[in-house]
Write an enzyme that holds these catalytic residues in place. Structure first.
Site, mmCIF file in Angstrom:
data_model
loop_
_atom_site.group_PDB
_atom_site.id
_atom_site.type_symbol
_atom_site.label_atom_id
_atom_site.label_comp_id
_atom_site.label_asym_id
_atom_site.label_seq_id
_atom_site.Cartn_x
_atom_site.Cartn_y
_atom_site.Cartn_z
ATOM 1 N N ARG A 262 47.830 17.526 5.071
ATOM 2 C CA ARG A 262 46.798 18.380 4.296
ATOM 3 C C ARG A 262 48.002 19.176 3.785
ATOM 4 O O ARG A 262 48.858 19.375 4.186
ATOM 5 C CB ARG A 262 46.173 19.215 5.267
ATOM 6 C CG ARG A 262 45.016 19.890 4.174
ATOM 7 C CD ARG A 262 43.914 19.178 3.824
ATOM 8 N NE ARG A 262 42.903 20.249 3.279
ATOM 9 C CZ ARG A 262 43.169 20.880 2.159
ATOM 10 N NH1 ARG A 262 43.738 20.815 1.268
ATOM 11 N NH2 ARG A 262 41.991 21.651 1.854
ATOM 12 N N SER B 169 45.464 20.887 11.280
ATOM 13 C CA SER B 169 46.185 22.160 11.328
ATOM 14 C C SER B 169 46.937 21.882 12.638
ATOM 15 O O SER B 169 46.803 21.128 13.524
ATOM 16 C CB SER B 169 45.217 23.424 11.469
ATOM 17 O OG SER B 169 45.994 24.492 11.755
#
Lengths: 707, 251
Positions: free
Chosen positions: A465, A195
């Site tokens: 991701r 992230s």
């Protein structure tokens, strides 16, 4: 099918008869042979008989019984069931290592007095958990082992771990206990976590208020916030739409690892290296998950290291325990109703099991109705020169290298230790099938404003991701019979803020609270949905709902509407913009677009995919069936290649999909499943939705530590 | 017969390692650690011997900082019966490890010691050999096959040597170090991991074992291997000869 004992209570109203004609498990085949060999087959009512053999089994199965006198009758044909009658008041207890469980449901009334049935049933659970305290029972079925927990959580990410921690906190508060298990497909907690991340500690403040004193890896407060519009050579500063005061620049992988430690301290059992591959049902209720079989070779045969997957099941469903007298003491069990089987899915964006459940129970229609939209984020962590490093500096960019029709941008966050998180996010509803998000990222790094920061530095890790961009409009109804979906698997990311961690954590906490009352008081998990709608997640996402959909009309209209939203309307517009086409449908045919020529990597700023992949520490055991399944194996060569120029070979950030010429010179799709970063872009973007991402053997995949 | 297996906690083989900026070693902070692959093979062999009935107990030993207990737990989850942790905060070199293992052998009295042939972090390939020397026990290193004979109290070991396969017969007690092709280690299943939590891990310190740890090696510097230089396209053979003679100086 597993057979189970059911306890009989005094004044037994229900004794059990055998239903179901499936063969008993291997464990119970021992019982069968013991019964068939040594014990006379008698009608009910005769004394003696099975006692010795059952006690033998009691010893083997570590089933502890009270005053047991068994009677049995065995049909003369192959044992399809067994009637064992018990004197009333006999109680079966199972200890933590017992092999049997109890299932009340299969009890049916026959006659008062004696009765106990060994029933073939799929579900076992530990009935005596209540008065023995927390215990776990193991049972063997023909298909493998199963272990019972009160709550099973799939995914040790921010949402899953927050839910686990919250559950244990509530247990401590109410002086009760629940067994909580978290399974994680990564080799260790945090290995699959990637992230940005500028962290808003709002949810953490509620979960662990004293995190500052507990060495949480949150120590770089945001020091500056910049927003640039990039052209090929220049960067224009725009007014910054973000307000990151009070937020921190962190590595989410490290934070999750810390959360994992906190969870284990509270007694949560976390098992990394185990991938939940299927959902277990009882009729239409989810009762748990089953982990992957390990040790299957590429062609599907079992290797010598074969281990069957383990079923993790939830605690017993509706069981009403009457007052039961222990044979030798006069203690009384409390009358209680234990209801609720809780499985929480916290798999992150486009979770494989979550998607199945969303489809099966029509949860999108029951929720806010819109489909989910996604973006692909590709990230590198760089170590840069000391004098260029400003801890806490936050930069976001828009514009180059993407065109006006493609939504996306980059981020650059300075952590500590001279480390910098650099990432590039592309919305997956792009039209040009020749777009290669990875190569666009490499292009971005050559922009003068970015290059000057990275020169002299080196890349530490790489990863990718997908993330949710659907926001408020795409929130599904997250409750299904037997559990709920939390975190990004449902989709609570705040797109204009580009933050989803705090909402994921909060959703986990709310689900935990709903689960706790479901298990302790018998309420419904629908309380989770109500709690969500009353929480700050809802208000936050509702105010942010119109930013992203405005970009359907292009970059400039989108920026214009966003500016209006941000400065004038602040989410108070009476209407809600809808999303465009689903991402996979938005891909245009190749003939309408020119191929894009990407520059070659230079080896210092930009790199080729194999070099980057090496930095993600990705590994899978090569000798396993490919986890990327093609629903129709002819579609890649028939549709993807001619019509869309093979987009999967371009958007996959790990070079999993390649079109290679075969012996006849025709291009065929070759899947390098070993490279997979578990980003799920292929599952989302494949034009015909032909690629199904399933979970590989646990322990494989990327090894992120500072992402 | 008891089998003692020594296992080492090393950087996971799939991790891309990085040299620390001060060149004193490899970055191990925030890096995934796991059991040395050769030690896994050693443990698997010990477990197979136990399952065939020729051994009664498998003890897993590890030495190092407190996190080594995690590695021992993985070993227990694979099937070892007991664990021993020798706690020592700094780096341990093969001779010290061998001395500590010798002290443990005197306590535990195993009939067979199985080690991995080398650790993937230092590639020393010394501990097994040094241990056999200290104990004056026979050694079968680079084992690709191990067959035990209980009556004769001997082990037949196939060794992978440069020239091929050498077969040795060792009288027990002996030290065996395992090579890659010996076996395929089993997975630690979820139920076994849970059961392993209750298995015993005994703690020792070097002082308990009366072993003095002397740092007989000092790491001076750790650098990355030189980066491969970019190739150059040449236009003629003469240019090649010229470059080989004058630049590379190999002719």
């Amino acid at each position: 099918m597993v057979t189970s004992f059911v306890h009989c209570s005094r004044g037994l109203r229900r004794s059990c008869s055998i239903r179901g004609a499936k063969m008993p498990s291997s464990y119970f085949s021992e019982l069968r042979s013991a019964v068939q060999n040594g014990i006379r087959k008698s009608a009910a009512g005769c004394d003696g008989g099975v006692q010795s053999s059952v006690e033998v089994l009691v010893g083997q199965g570590k089933l502890w019984s009270g005053n047991l006198r068994c009677f049995h009758s065995v049909p003369s044909s192959a044992v399809s069931g067994l009637n064992v009658l018990l004197r009333p008041g006999t109680v079966f207890h199972s200890r933590s290592d017992s092999q049997l469980g109890l299932k009340r449901d299969y009890c049916s009334g026959v006659s008062p007095g004696y009765g106990l049935g060994i029933r073939n049933s799929r579900n076992c659970s530990n009935f005596s958990r209540g008065f023995l305290g927390k215990s776990r029972s193991f049972s063997s079925s023909g298909e493998g082992e199963s272990i019972q927990y009160d709550v099973v959580i799939v995914g040790a990410g921010p949402a899953g771990l927050s839910a686990a921690i919250r559950l244990k906190q509530m247990c401590r508060g109410k002086d009760s206990d629940l067994s909580v298990c978290v399974v994680e497909k990564g080799a260790e907690v945090g290995a699959h976590i990637l992230s940005g991340n500028v962290f808003e500690p709002r949810a953490l403040d509620e979960l662990i208020p004293q995190w500052k004193n507990e060495e949480a890896p949150i120590n770089v407060p945001v020091s500056s916030d910049k927003f640039w519009f990039l052209t090929k050579d220049r960067a224009f500063s725009l007014p910054c739409p973000f307000d990151n005061k009070g937020n921190y620049v962190i590595s989410l992988s490290q934070l999750v690892r810390w959360l994992g430690k906190k969870a284990e301290e509270l007694g949560v059992e976390i098992y990394p290296g185990f991938a939940a591959s299927e959902v277990l049902y009882d009729d239409d209720t989810v009762v748990g998950i089953k982990t992957n079989d390990m040790g299957i070779s590429k062609d599907g045969t079992k290797k010598e290291t074969f281990q069957q997957g383990v079923a993790l099941k939830d605690f017993l469903d509706k069981v009403t325990r009457e007052e039961v007298m222990m044979p030798d003491s006069s203690s009384t069990l409390q009358k209680s109703e234990i209801t609720g089987r809780i499985t929480l899915l916290a798999e992150g964006c486009r979770g494989s099991l979550s998607e199945k459940l969303l489809r099966k129970f029509n949860l999108r229609e029951k929720g806010h109705g819109q489909h989910q939209t996604y973006a692909l984020g590709i990230k590198e962590v760089w170590e840069i020169e000391e004098h260029k490093h400003k801890p806490g500096s936050v930069i976001h960019t828009l514009g180059w290298p993407l065109d006006n029709k493609t939504y996306g941008g980059s981020f650059l966050y300075h952590m500590n230790d001279r480390q910098v998180s650099l990432g590039f996010v592309v919305a997956l509803n792009y039209g040009n099938p020749y777009l290669n998000p990875y190569e666009e990222f490499q292009k971005l790094k050559h922009h003068p404003a970015i290059k000057c920061l990275l020169d002299g530095g080196s890349v530490l890790q790489y990863g990718a991701r997908t993330l949710n961009e659907g926001g408020f409009q795409s929130i599904p109804f997250p409750v299904f019979p037997g559990g709920a979906i939390i975190g990004c698997s449902a989709g609570f990311l705040n797109v204009p803020k580009i933050k989803g961690t705090h909402t994921a954590m909060k959703s986990g906490m709310l689900a935990a609270e709903a689960a706790f009352s479901a298990l302790q008081e018998g309420s419904s998990m629908d309380m989770y949905w109500d709690a969500l709608r009353k929480s700050w997640i809802w208000e936050e996402l509702r105010l942010a709902r119109n930013y992203r959909p405005a970009f359907e009309y292009g970059l400039l209209p989108g920026l214009g509407v966003s500016a209006f939203e941000h400065y004038v309307f602040k989410g108070r517009l009476p209407f809600t913009l809808k999303h465009g086409k689903p991402d996979h449908e938005a891909t245009d045919v190749a003939k309408r677009h020119p191929p894009i020529e990407y520059p070659r990597p230079d080896g210092t700023l930009s790199f080729d995919v194999p070099t980057s992949l090496h930095r993600s520490n990705t590994n899978h055991d090569h000798d396993q069936p490919p986890h990327l399944r093609l629903r129709d194996p002819t579609v890649p060569e028939r549709v993807n290649l001619p019509e869309y120029a093979g987009p999967e070979s371009r958007y996959c950030p790990a070079r999993v999909y390649e079109y290679v010429p075969d012996e006849e010179g025709k291009l065929k799709l070759h899947i390098n499943a070993q490279n997979c970063l578990h980003c799920k872009a292929c599952d989302i973007k494949d034009p015909k939705q032909n690629i199904e991402w399933t979970v590989p053997e646990g322990g494989g995949g990327p090894g992120y530590s500072i992402m | 017969m008891k089998i003692m297996v020594a296992i080492k906690r090393v950087v996971d083989y799939a991790v891309k390692i990085r040299v620390k900026p001060d060149k004193s070693g490899v970055e191990t902070q925030n890096v995934k650690m796991s059991m040395n692959p050769f030690c896994e093979i050693a443990l698997e062999e010990a477990l197979r011997i136990k399952e065939s009935g020729l051994a009664s107990e498998v003890v897993a030993v590890s030495m190092g900082p407190p996190q080594c207990v995690d590695t021992i737990r993985t070993g227990l989850a694979m099937g070892a019966d007991r664990g021993i942790h020798v706690e020592y905060p700094d780096a341990l070199y093969p001779l010290s490890v061998a001395k500590l293992l010798k002290a443990l052998v005197e306590v535990e009295k195993p009939g067979l010691l199985i080690l991995g042939k080398q650790a993937i972090d230092d590639d020393c390939n010394q501990t097994g050999q040094m241990l056999a020397g200290l104990l004056r026990w026979p050694q079968g290193t680079f084992a690709s096959k191990v067959i035990l004979d209980k009556e004769k109290q001997a082990a037949t070991v196939d060794r992978e040597v440069d020239g091929g396969i050498e077969t040795l017969s060792l009288d027990l007690p002996a030290v065996i170090t395992t090579d890659l092709r010996l076996n395929q280690p089993r997975y630690a299943t979820l139920p076994n991991i849970m059961k392993a939590k209750s298995k015993v891990v005994k703690k020792y310190t070097p002082q308990d074992l009366n072993v003095e740890i002397k740092a007989d090696l000092e790491v001076v510097q750790v650098t990355e291997p030189p980066k491969r230089k970019v190739g150059v396209v040449l236009s003629s053979v003469d240019e090649l000869i010229d470059k080989l003679k004058n630049e590379a100086r190999v002719i």
